[in-house]
Each structure stands twice: as structure tokens, then as C-alpha cells.
Scaffold this motif. Structure first.
Motif, PDB file in Angstrom:
ATOM      1  N   VAL A  82       0.852  -1.193   0.000  1.00 45.83           N
ATOM      2  CA  VAL A  82       0.000   0.000   0.000  1.00 45.83           C
ATOM      3  C   VAL A  82       0.886   1.240   0.000  1.00 45.83           C
ATOM      4  O   VAL A  82       2.027   1.197   0.453  1.00 45.83           O
ATOM      5  CB  VAL A  82      -0.945   0.021   1.220  1.00 45.83           C
ATOM      6  N   ASP A 138       0.562   4.103   1.784  1.00 42.64           N
ATOM      7  CA  ASP A 138       0.800   4.797   3.050  1.00 42.64           C
ATOM      8  C   ASP A 138      -0.145   4.252   4.111  1.00 42.64           C
ATOM      9  O   ASP A 138      -1.321   4.591   4.150  1.00 42.64           O
ATOM     10  CB  ASP A 138       0.568   6.302   2.882  1.00 42.64           C
ATOM     11  N   VAL A 139       0.350   3.412   5.004  1.00 44.62           N
ATOM     12  CA  VAL A 139      -0.507   2.799   6.013  1.00 44.62           C
ATOM     13  C   VAL A 139      -0.966   3.820   7.053  1.00 44.62           C
ATOM     14  O   VAL A 139      -1.908   3.554   7.815  1.00 44.62           O
ATOM     15  CB  VAL A 139       0.208   1.613   6.685  1.00 44.62           C
ATOM     16  N   GLU A 140      -0.339   5.000   7.119  1.00 44.17           N
ATOM     17  CA  GLU A 140      -0.805   6.036   8.038  1.00 44.17           C
ATOM     18  C   GLU A 140      -2.085   6.691   7.541  1.00 44.17           C
ATOM     19  O   GLU A 140      -2.806   7.330   8.316  1.00 44.17           O
ATOM     20  CB  GLU A 140       0.278   7.097   8.238  1.00 44.17           C
ATOM     21  N   ASN A 141      -2.374   6.553   6.253  1.00 43.86           N
ATOM     22  CA  ASN A 141      -3.618   7.070   5.712  1.00 43.86           C
ATOM     23  C   ASN A 141      -4.758   6.204   6.238  1.00 43.86           C
ATOM     24  O   ASN A 141      -4.731   4.983   6.090  1.00 43.86           O
ATOM     25  CB  ASN A 141      -3.567   7.014   4.182  1.00 43.86           C
ATOM     26  N   PHE A 185      -6.079   3.400   3.897  1.00 43.61           N
ATOM     27  CA  PHE A 185      -5.262   2.208   3.706  1.00 43.61           C
ATOM     28  C   PHE A 185      -5.135   1.389   4.988  1.00 43.61           C
ATOM     29  O   PHE A 185      -4.962   0.172   4.940  1.00 43.61           O
ATOM     30  CB  PHE A 185      -3.896   2.575   3.134  1.00 43.61           C
ATOM     31  N   CYS A 196       3.715  -3.857   3.383  1.00 44.75           N
ATOM     32  CA  CYS A 196       4.807  -3.043   2.840  1.00 44.75           C
ATOM     33  C   CYS A 196       4.278  -1.678   2.431  1.00 44.75           C
ATOM     34  O   CYS A 196       3.275  -1.580   1.721  1.00 44.75           O
ATOM     35  CB  CYS A 196       5.421  -3.720   1.612  1.00 44.75           C
ATOM     36  N   ASN A 197       4.954  -0.610   2.861  1.00 43.64           N
ATOM     37  CA  ASN A 197       4.618   0.750   2.446  1.00 43.64           C
ATOM     38  C   ASN A 197       5.465   1.139   1.241  1.00 43.64           C
ATOM     39  O   ASN A 197       6.691   1.120   1.312  1.00 43.64           O
ATOM     40  CB  ASN A 197       4.905   1.742   3.577  1.00 43.64           C
ATOM     41  N   THR A 198       4.819   1.520   0.136  1.00 44.45           N
ATOM     42  CA  THR A 198       5.579   1.895  -1.048  1.00 44.45           C
ATOM     43  C   THR A 198       5.812   3.394  -1.168  1.00 44.45           C
ATOM     44  O   THR A 198       6.628   3.831  -1.967  1.00 44.45           O
ATOM     45  CB  THR A 198       4.859   1.425  -2.325  1.00 44.45           C
ATOM     46  N   ASP A 199       5.056   4.196  -0.402  1.00 36.33           N
ATOM     47  CA  ASP A 199       5.186   5.658  -0.472  1.00 36.33           C
ATOM     48  C   ASP A 199       4.967   6.183  -1.895  1.00 36.33           C
ATOM     49  O   ASP A 199       5.556   7.204  -2.279  1.00 36.33           O
ATOM     50  CB  ASP A 199       6.554   6.117   0.039  1.00 36.33           C
ATOM     51  N   GLU A 226       8.331   0.112  -4.775  1.00 39.74           N
ATOM     52  CA  GLU A 226       7.341  -0.926  -5.062  1.00 39.74           C
ATOM     53  C   GLU A 226       7.980  -2.094  -5.808  1.00 39.74           C
ATOM     54  O   GLU A 226       7.738  -3.264  -5.473  1.00 39.74           O
ATOM     55  CB  GLU A 226       6.211  -0.329  -5.886  1.00 39.74           C
TER      56      GLU A 226
END
Length: 336
Positions: free
Chosen positions: A65, A67-70, A73, A94-97, A103
């Protein structure tokens, strides 16, 4: 204990190359020598790792994804995990930013570690490349964002319809110079929500040049929404409402409005995406609610079916949005 990724880093190759060296794949002699030397230096045991990989293949899936902080997500990831655990699968997050290179690295690790499958919210509609996983026969499900060229199962939201609904709502409430803060150019969700906004403005007779002037791309983060909103307020003729195509960018946009002494509903604010506190702020915030949890659980269920040997044609599941009208779009301040 050294891992495939450690060996790859030491040898200056990808994790997939390390895997090929120890599994009889085609690799140049020079690269194979570098990999074997790095493995020896690090005490890497391919036999032990191979046994581990065979176990992982049946039980571990990757979730990529931006951004897991969003909050969107985070909810999506919870949906994936809950559905996966019901069938004995574990999830590696995994965070791809929104970084295509980052990614690509995670996708390479998924291959090298021989994960059971991958669920991915693509960093780019045009540049995300899932072909190596598909060629290897690894089940892949695109969630929320679907790369154009990918032949994989997908679970998406009707973002264009949601963007159009949001803009029509603002028009019906009496706002006329409506701005749009969408996400990064190239992200399918950004482009689809923007397309819905443009369609509604065009149907309302708004000149295209006004729509272009009132459009900004952000980064799906609060800072991007803040910057975009300040730019819009600085226009010679500022907007009287804004459709923000992401919940975190809405936070930044609201901050910029408050700094400028502007408050809803005189200035309309509508957020695409859920904010847990949307009904608690004053005035309560109008939102387009996304089925984020259902997106994740549906994606995990599609992946489960593929792992069980489903021979069905590739599927695309499209979920709908729901507009939740609240007081932040009650109507503009009357002129005169």
C-alpha cells in the motif's frame, strides 16, 4: 541469521537473482560468483532458507500500500488481514510511499521469498509492473488502484462516479466556483476522481479554463492539501468550495482555510474518504464514504480463491461510494 535480502544487498543484485542462483535459474557466471561469495561471507544457508520458503509459500501473502498512516489504507489493510486469517494466511505489510522503485523492490522480494500471492495498491497506473509475478504464476490482486496493463484480478471503487456525485452535491447546494484537490498525477484514483469532477462541472456549463484553474494535484498527505488550498485561495478569483479527493489532504486544506479566516459552510468543503471525526467537527464534514474495509476483505477473498485453484476468468469487482451530506456543504454565504 542472514536473509536473501542481505545477500542481495551485499552482492549488488536483486533478491530474485539470489533466488535464481540457489534454485538453478539462469544467471550470468559473474553474478552467480558474487552471490555465492556474499552468501559465504554472511553465513547464508540456502538449504535452510529453501525449506522456510516452501512453508511460506503456503501461508504468507504480501500487501503493498502507498501509506498505512492514511486511514483509508489502514482500514483496507485490516480488511485484508481479517479475511486472510480466516483461511490461515498471514500478511506481510509493505509501504511503497507511491514510489515505483520502492514498489518494484518489494515485488522482487515477494518473488524471491516465494510468497503465496500479493495484493497491491499500485503506485502508478502506467509504471507499476506486475508482469514478473504473473509470468511466474503467482496470484496477484490489484486493490483500489489498477495498473493499466496488468492482467490480474482487481477490486476497485467507482471513483469517477463518486467524484461526480461529490461535485453535483456542491453545485446543488449553490456553490459555483468549485475547486478540486486531487492526488498525484498518474494514480488511477486521482485521475478517476478528477474525471468525475470535470464531468459534473462540464455538465453544469462551467468553462473548461475555470475548471483547469481551480484544479490542483496533491500527494495524498496533509501537507499536500495545505499547499494546494493556499494556492487556490491566492487565485485572482478564489473558489467558493473545494472537493478534496483524499481524507488526509482534507486535513491540510481545512488548516489552510482556518489560517485564512475562512470557515465552512460559507466556503464549502467536501472530503473524498472517511475521517473518523467527520461528524464531530463543527460544522460536521460532508464526505464521500469509501468501502475501504470491504475493498481489503474482497481482495483477500479473490486471492484465496486463486490459491485454491479457481479456474474462473479474471475478475474485476467494483464497489460503490456513498455520499454522506453534513453541514460543511450547507450552502455559500448569500451575496449582497
Amino acid at each position: 541469521m542472514a536473509t536473501i535480502s542481505d545477500v542481495a544487498r551485499a552482492a549488488g543484485v536483486s533478491p530474485a537473482t539470489v533466488s535464481r542462483v540457489f534454485n538453478g535459474g539462469r544467471v550470468t557466471a559473474e553474478r552467480a560468483e558474487r552471490v555465492r561469495k556474499a552468501a559465504a561471507d554472511l553465513g547464508f544457508s540456502p538449504n535452510r532458507v529453501a525449506r522456510s520458503l516452501r512453508t511460506q509459500r503456503a501461508s504468507v501473502i504480501g500487501l503493498l500500500v502507498p501509506d498505512v498512516e492514511n486511514p483509508f489504507f489502514a482500514s483496507l489493510a485490516r480488511g485484508v488481514e481479517d479475511a486472510a486469517r480466516r483461511t490461515g494466511l498471514s500478511v506481510v505489510l509493505c509501504n511503497t510511499d507511491d514510489d515505483v522503485e520502492k514498489e518494484r523492490g518489494y515485488l522482487g522480494i515477494a518473488l524471491a521469498e516465494q510468497m503465496a500471492g500479493v495484493i497491491v495498491a499500485a503506485a502508478s497506473r502506467t509504471h507499476t509492473d506486475l508482469s514478473a509475478l504473473v509470468a511466474r504464476g503467482m496470484p496477484v490482486v490489484a486493490v483500489d488502484r489498477r495498473p493499466r496493463a496488468a492482467e490480474v484480478d482487481a477490486v476497485t471503487v467507482d471513483n469517477q462516479h463518486g467524484g461526480e456525485d461529490a461535485t453535483v452535491h456542491l453545485l446543488e447546494r449553490g456553490y459555483r466556483r468549485i475547486a478540486c484537490i486531487t492526488g498525484p498525477a498518474g494514480a488511477s484514483t486521482s485521475e478517476d476522481r478528477l474525471a468525475g469532477y470535470r464531468a459534473a462541472m462540464r455538465d453544469a456549463g462551467t468553462p473548461d479554463e475555470q475548471t483547469r484553474a481551480c484544479t490542483r494535484h496533491g500527494d495524498f498527505r496533509a501537507e499536500g492539501g495545505h499547499t494546494a488550498m493556499r494556492e487556490l485561495l491566492a487565485l485572482p478569483t478564489p473558489p467558493d468550495a473545494v472537493f478534496v479527493a483524499d481524507s488526509l489532504m482534507t486535513v491540510g486544506a481545512l488548516q489552510a482555510l482556518r489560517e485564512a479566516g475562512i470557515e465552512p459552510p460559507g466556503f464549502g468543503v467536501l472530503s473524498f474518504g472517511d475521517l473518523p471525526w467527520a461528524s464531530l467537527v463543527r460544522p460536521p464534514l460532508t464526505t464521500v464514504e469509501l468501502p475501504s474495509y470491504d475493498l481489503g476483505s474482497s481482495a483477500a477473498e479473490l486471492l484465496r480463491d486463486r490459491l485454491a485453484g479457481s479456474g474462473k476468468p479474471l475478475q474485476t469487482v467494483v464497489l460503490r461510494t456513498v455520499l454522506q451530506a453534513r453541514e460543511s456543504t450547507a450552502g455559500p454565504v448569500p451575496s449582497g
